[in-house]
Design a protein around this motif. Structure first.
Motif, PDB file in Angstrom:
ATOM      1  N   LEU A  83       0.825  -1.206   0.000  1.00  0.00           N
ATOM      2  CA  LEU A  83       0.000   0.000   0.000  1.00  0.00           C
ATOM      3  C   LEU A  83       0.861   1.258   0.000  1.00  0.00           C
ATOM      4  N   ASP A  84       1.929   1.239   0.793  1.00  0.00           N
ATOM      5  CA  ASP A  84       2.836   2.394   0.825  1.00  0.00           C
ATOM      6  C   ASP A  84       3.442   2.651  -0.547  1.00  0.00           C
ATOM      7  N   ARG A  85       3.788   1.592  -1.245  1.00  0.00           N
ATOM      8  CA  ARG A  85       4.378   1.755  -2.584  1.00  0.00           C
ATOM      9  C   ARG A  85       3.354   2.320  -3.570  1.00  0.00           C
ATOM     10  N   ILE A  86       2.113   1.844  -3.463  1.00  0.00           N
ATOM     11  CA  ILE A  86       1.066   2.348  -4.357  1.00  0.00           C
ATOM     12  C   ILE A  86       0.829   3.836  -4.110  1.00  0.00           C
ATOM     13  N   VAL A  87       0.732   4.205  -2.836  1.00  0.00           N
ATOM     14  CA  VAL A  87       0.488   5.606  -2.498  1.00  0.00           C
ATOM     15  C   VAL A  87       1.663   6.474  -2.925  1.00  0.00           C
ATOM     16  N   ASP A  88       2.879   5.971  -2.734  1.00  0.00           N
ATOM     17  CA  ASP A  88       4.067   6.735  -3.134  1.00  0.00           C
ATOM     18  C   ASP A  88       4.064   6.987  -4.636  1.00  0.00           C
ATOM     19  N   ALA A  89       3.742   5.937  -5.414  1.00  0.00           N
ATOM     20  CA  ALA A  89       3.681   6.105  -6.866  1.00  0.00           C
ATOM     21  C   ALA A  89       2.576   7.061  -7.268  1.00  0.00           C
ATOM     22  N   TYR A  90       1.445   6.965  -6.585  1.00  0.00           N
ATOM     23  CA  TYR A  90       0.302   7.832  -6.878  1.00  0.00           C
ATOM     24  C   TYR A  90       0.650   9.298  -6.631  1.00  0.00           C
ATOM     25  N   GLN A  91       1.288   9.568  -5.496  1.00  0.00           N
ATOM     26  CA  GLN A  91       1.645  10.941  -5.173  1.00  0.00           C
ATOM     27  C   GLN A  91       2.700  11.488  -6.138  1.00  0.00           C
ATOM     28  N   LYS A  92       3.649  10.642  -6.504  1.00  0.00           N
ATOM     29  CA  LYS A  92       4.659  11.082  -7.478  1.00  0.00           C
ATOM     30  C   LYS A  92       4.011  11.390  -8.820  1.00  0.00           C
ATOM     31  N   LEU A  93       3.029  10.568  -9.187  1.00  0.00           N
ATOM     32  CA  LEU A  93       2.328  10.771 -10.450  1.00  0.00           C
ATOM     33  C   LEU A  93       1.541  12.086 -10.428  1.00  0.00           C
ATOM     34  N   LEU A  94       0.879  12.362  -9.306  1.00  0.00           N
ATOM     35  CA  LEU A  94       0.143  13.617  -9.173  1.00  0.00           C
ATOM     36  C   LEU A  94       1.086  14.818  -9.285  1.00  0.00           C
ATOM     37  N   ASN A  95       2.240  14.701  -8.666  1.00  0.00           N
ATOM     38  CA  ASN A  95       3.191  15.816  -8.689  1.00  0.00           C
ATOM     39  C   ASN A  95       3.821  16.005 -10.060  1.00  0.00           C
ATOM     40  N   ALA A  96       4.132  14.880 -10.718  1.00  0.00           N
ATOM     41  CA  ALA A  96       4.827  14.956 -12.010  1.00  0.00           C
ATOM     42  C   ALA A  96       3.880  15.303 -13.149  1.00  0.00           C
ATOM     43  N   LYS A  97       2.599  14.958 -13.014  1.00  0.00           N
ATOM     44  CA  LYS A  97       1.604  15.173 -14.066  1.00  0.00           C
ATOM     45  C   LYS A  97       1.979  14.431 -15.361  1.00  0.00           C
ATOM     46  N   ALA A  98       2.802  13.401 -15.214  1.00  0.00           N
ATOM     47  CA  ALA A  98       3.228  12.629 -16.386  1.00  0.00           C
ATOM     48  C   ALA A  98       3.790  11.297 -15.922  1.00  0.00           C
ATOM     49  N   VAL A  99       3.756  10.296 -16.813  1.00  0.00           N
ATOM     50  CA  VAL A  99       4.304   8.974 -16.503  1.00  0.00           C
ATOM     51  C   VAL A  99       5.766   8.968 -16.945  1.00  0.00           C
ATOM     52  N   ASN A 100       6.672   9.328 -16.032  1.00  0.00           N
ATOM     53  CA  ASN A 100       8.099   9.288 -16.378  1.00  0.00           C
ATOM     54  C   ASN A 100       8.661   7.897 -16.148  1.00  0.00           C
ATOM     55  N   ASP A 101       9.929   7.709 -16.460  1.00  0.00           N
ATOM     56  CA  ASP A 101      10.539   6.368 -16.369  1.00  0.00           C
ATOM     57  C   ASP A 101      10.485   5.822 -14.942  1.00  0.00           C
ATOM     58  N   GLU A 102      10.748   6.670 -13.966  1.00  0.00           N
ATOM     59  CA  GLU A 102      10.768   6.203 -12.573  1.00  0.00           C
ATOM     60  C   GLU A 102       9.386   5.702 -12.157  1.00  0.00           C
TER      61      GLU A 102
END
Length: 994
Positions: A862-881
């Motif tokens: 769950l922590d990994r999913i939330v971390d990815a979700y928050q990074k996605l919201l901040n980046a506004k794009a699907v980057n390599d990471e």
């Protein structure tokens, strides 16, 4: 403050420590015995400290605590034990009261806060935070992160889940707190059906100085400083009878604040040597804020602290008398001494004990102080300093001769006025000023709670106002003349009232001609059938007629247009009625019901709240003040009312109820101008129009709807809503993934939907519906793709379902739904090529919901999913990471699924917990470690499904982890060993909930 849930929990505990609570880790706390939910040794030590009696009697008291059942009855009995102690009998048949809380010196108690304590029940649960007083659990807190399934609604849902799975704990718990680190609410716990709890904010730190901080920080300061908390628990939490059942009530913040101010004023001004004691105060609280409860809370505490005091609840009419009487007699532990029924009884009360007045709580109407009936009592006035008068609806009758007689009877009394609409005006040569009557020099009010406050707190809803020109409007100056005369009639004799009524009879006759009554009745019947009854919401209506004869005329007309049982009249009847219309109806009423007319009206009023019929109450004066029915939605206003009386009347419609976004007033008199003027007087000011946001006129609704539409569209900048391409959808998701934008959009859209749902609103808002349709699509996308894990959040989903219902029924639009899709390798391969932002959000959202609903916890995942979700919201794009994170999460999901298919769900969850604890290790290390640990003490029983994990079992589990670690990794690095064992233990606890 970080939004991270763990750091938020840490901050809450630190804050509670500042407020006087002692923190213990779960390991530091003594182990709870089987099916016992308090810290026994702490409890025993506390009881010994407070009660000088043999241990055997203390054990008897504890046994009575243990015998309580997880039910409303058990919870109610425990609250009574908290307040009044537990009675036990010694060997000599002597009764001793064992106190559970030291009230005189609050700091002699034990106040413990802990977190993540394992509670055993139907399944094991670990509430975020528990608060114990003297070893007994009394408060549960559930914390959510706004970005991690963070709605307060989900915290509420989790509490209700605990209430079922660990119900034994809830035998003792009294208060629940739900929060997301910024916003917070509390509610009393009483085994209520889900959704029936009275949730409320706490928006004052009184008596602490107010500091800049979040809403939730204010709640902590106001509720959980030790002084306030003990008061709330013992003096502001009560069981109240409601109909044929009991309910638990907990004071709202404004009720607590006002009561404490009253009590402080009384206790600080009792010294007769004070030169200028302050013995008055005005409580200016809007209708529906619970002024009667403030009086009840005040009286309850005065009876404890000043047992010799005479507490008079003074009301201005018999119908209010009955309401106040009910409010007091229905609260457990608040015994009313007497309802003063006549002047003789009032005289006996005052003359008691050589004129010192009788101790107790008494309800009396101001009319019993009329000069002609009260001359003998005036000269025998009481100078007792312990007389405390709480005057309800104090704006109405505290100015004339009766008020003077009242004050003369109690010249040394404390007098507090309660009103939602104080008066400051000159009328017919008489000055009527509530502020002067009840405020010490220089003070405007002791405490105030405004209409706007009530709406913002959700205790009332706005009022939609519509003028209906069914009959010609009366000229303003004629209406104003009626106002002046009608206002002056208050407090006059019957002969004087008759004289004035002759002067305004012409005005009233206009509203009761047969033609006008027929026109209004037909409009009322048509509107009620089509716009109220057809909603199947259980909402009802009130028709306000110009006088009692008009009430009968409307009833006759409506009986021909609606089923006769739909409407009933509630009004006063005289024994010798001069009107044939009224006397004939009274006789019919008594024959039809088999009851006295007064009793029949009382039962109609009660049935309005609890039964199907009546659906429409026809009134002229009764129920326009003091009547509180959440089911009352529409008021048909066919009587000139002004200023305070108008505000009081339309306020009957503003109590919240399901599917009730607004109260609704249909005005046949055209009182919008005076309404706006009145609201300016009470709620506005030079720069604040009173009507805005409190009452919305039909003339304003369309303008406000268009304005809000434009404001909502402006949130999206130049986004093209007409472009339905996938790329444009992706662009919309990017816009809505900004939390600030999505929050504004959600609030605006829900307001638009509420306005559209007003009766008759669609008739004049249809022109703008195309723009609303586009926003509805966006809202559907927002709910289904961006509310991480919160798609089941009650308020959001409920609003969404209502949007779909409104649109599908009226405008034939299919709102976009989530639909079914599979997140497989092809999905991820496509995502790797397109870098589709919306698809990535959808995948993470779906995974979060799926994992959150699993039987066992997967905290690392769950922590990994939330971390990815928050990074996605901040980046506004699907980057390599982010892409790699998503693929890695998918690998873990597949690995868990494969493990479940071969080993079962329990072993799969166990293996995943070990895997995330050990980090990057290969199968040659992971498999032996899992196999070695699985057969060791504590772990073996855990994997076999044993629910109860005692303190001794937890110690075995920690020891087993250490042995397995040494077996696989060897001994040597003690620091690394200690850290690793701690991480594994924590992840196993998070997974299995022990």
């Amino acid at each position: 403050m970080s939004f991270d849930e763990a750091s938020s929990e840490k901050w809450i505990i630190e804050k509670l420590q500042e407020l006087g609570w002692t923190y213990n880790t779960p390991e530091e706390l003594e182990d709870m015995e089987d099916n016992k939910y308090f810290l026994r040794e702490t409890l025993l030590n506390s009881l010994r400290k407070m009660n000088s009696i043999p241990d055997s009697l203390i054990s008897d008291a504890v046994s009575k605590l243990e015998e309580l059942t997880p039910s409303k009855d058990g919870n109610s009995k425990f609250l009574n034990f908290l307040k009044n102690g537990i009675n036990v009998i010694d060997e000599h048949r002597q009764i001793h009261t064992v106190r559970l809380i030291a009230q005189s010196n609050k700091y002699n108690n034990s106040f413990i806060v802990t977190n993540q304590l394992s509670i055993h029940g139907k399944s094991n649960k670990r509430p975020d935070i528990l608060l114990f007083v003297n070893g007994i659990p009394v408060v549960i807190m559930e914390n959510k992160n706004p970005y991690n399934a963070g709605s307060i609604d989900e915290a509420y849902n989790q509490i209700k889940g605990y209430e079922e799975s660990i119900e034994g704990l809830f035998t003792y718990l009294q208060i629940a707190v739900i929060n997301n680190g910024i916003n917070g609410e509390l509610f009393p716990l009483f085994f209520n059906e889900k959704g029936k709890d009275t949730r409320a904010k706490w928006k004052t730190s009184y008596p602490m100085e107010s500091k800049q901080g979040s809403e939730f920080e204010t709640l902590l300061n106001g509720v959980f400083n030790i002084d306030n908390f003990v008061k709330l628990l013992l003096n502001y939490t009560h069981i109240r009878k409601k109909g044929d059942r009991n309910e638990k009530i907990l004071a709202r913040y404004m009720q607590f604040r006002a009561t404490e101010k009253i009590l402080n004023r009384i206790h600080n001004n009792m010294d007769k040597n004070l030169k200028e004691p302050k013995k008055t105060g005005l409580i200016w609280h809007w209708q529906g804020s619970g002024k009667t409860l403030i009086m009840a809370y005040t009286a309850y505490q005065l009876r404890k602290t000043l047992p010799d005091a005479t507490i008079l609840i003074v009301v201005d009419r018999k119908d209010l008398d009955n309401q106040a009487l009910s409010s007091f007699s229905d609260i457990q532990g608040l015994e009313l001494t007497k309802d003063i029924k006549n002047t003789t009884e009032l005289g006996d009360l005052i003359a008691y004990n050589n004129g010192n007045a009788m101790p107790g709580i008494f309800i009396v109407t101001i009319q019993k102080f009329s000069p002609e009936n009260f001359k003998s009592i005036v000269k025998d006035s009481t100078l007792n300093n312990n007389v405390i008068c709480l005057v309800d609806e104090s704006h109405r009758t505290q100015y004339g001769l009766m008020a003077g007689t009242f004050r003369n009877a109690f010249p040394d009394a404390f007098v507090f006025g309660f009103t939602g609409t104080p008066i400051r005006k000159k009328s017919g040569g008489n000055i009527r000023n509530t502020f002067e009557e009840f405020c010490p020099p220089g003070e405007v009010y002791l405490d105030r709670y405004t209409m706007k406050d009530a709406q913002e707190d959700g205790f009332t809803v706005p009022i939609a106002y519509e003028y209906n020109a069914a009959i010609p409007a009366v000229k303003d100056h004629i209406i104003n003349e009626a106002l002046e005369l009608d206002e002056e009639a208050e407090g006059l004799t019957e002969n004087e009232k008759d004289l004035l009524n002759r002067k305004i009879r012409v005005i009233k006759e206009l509203y009761k001609t047969d033609a006008n009554v027929d026109t209004i009745a037909r409009d009322v019947a048509n509107h009620f059938k089509n716009e109220v009854e057809n909603t199947n919401s259980g909402l009802k209506a009130m028709l306000v007629a110009v006088d009692r004869e008009a009430c009968v005329m409307y009833k006759r007309k409506l009986d021909k247009l609606l089923a006769p049982e739909t409407s009933e009249i509630v009004m006063t009847f005289g024994h010798n009625e001069s009107s044939d219309i009224i006397s004939e109806y009274r006789d019919e009423l008594q024959k039809r019901t088999g009851k006295d007319a007064k009793q029949a009206c009382k039962e109609f009023t009660e049935s309005f709240n609890i039964s199907g019929n009546p659906k429409i109450l026809i009134v002229t004066d009764m129920l326009l003040t003091g009547f509180d029915s959440p089911k009352l939605w529409v008021m048909y206003l066919a009587k000139p009312l002004f200023e305070e009386r108008l505000l009081q009347a339309i306020g009957r419609t503003d109590r919240p109820f399901r599917d009730k976004d607004y109260g609704y007033v249909i005005d046949y008199v055209y009182l919008l101008g005076t309404l706006n003027k009145t609201l300016n007087k009470y709620e506005g000011g030079p720069s604040k129009p009173g009507i805005q946001g409190i009452v919305i006129s039909r003339e304003e609704i369309e303008k406000d709807f268009i304005k809000l539409l434009d404001e909502t569209y402006a949130i999206f900048g130049n986004f093209d809503f007409s472009d339905n391409s996938h790329d444009n959808l992706n662009k919309l998701i990017k816009i809505l993934s900004n939390p600030e934008i999505s929050d504004r959009f959600e609030k605006n859209f829900r307001k638009l939907t509420a306005m559209l749902n007003l009766p008759r609103a669609k008739a004049y808002l249809t022109l703008h519906i195309d723009k609303y349709r586009q926003l509805a699509k966006a809202y559907g996308i927002y709910v289904n793709n961006l509310k991480l894990g919160a798609v089941n959040g009650e308020k959001v989903q409920e609003a969404y379902e209502r949007v779909k219902k409104i649109i599908s029924e009226n405008f034939f639009l299919d709102v976009e739904n989530r639909g079914n899709f599979t997140i497989d390798r092809d999905y991820l391969n496509t995502l790797g090529k397109t870098r589709d932002y919306g698809s990535a959000l959808r995948a993470l959202n779906t995974w979060h919901t799926e994992i959150s609903n699993r039987r066992f916890g997967y905290p690392g995942l769950l922590d990994r999913i939330v971390d990815a979700y928050q990074k996605l919201l901040n980046a506004k794009a699907v980057n390599d990471e982010i892409l790699q994170q998503i693929k890695s999460i998918k690998d873990t999901m597949d690995s868990i699924a494969e493990s479940e298919s071969t080993e079962g769900e329990t072993k799969a969850a166990f293996r995943e917990a070990i895997k995330i604890s050990l980090g990057d290790v290969n199968a040659d290390i992971l498999n032996p470690f899992c196999d070695n640990l699985a057969v060791r003490p504590g772990i073996k029983s855990l994997l076999n499904g044993e629910k109860i994990v005692r303190k001794v079992d937890r110690a075995k589990i920690q020891k087993s982890i250490r042995y397995a670690y040494i077996k696989v990794f060897g001994a040597g690095d003690l620091e690394k060993e200690k850290t690793s064992v701690g991480v594994i233990y924590k992840n196993l606890r998070d997974t299995f909930g022990f």
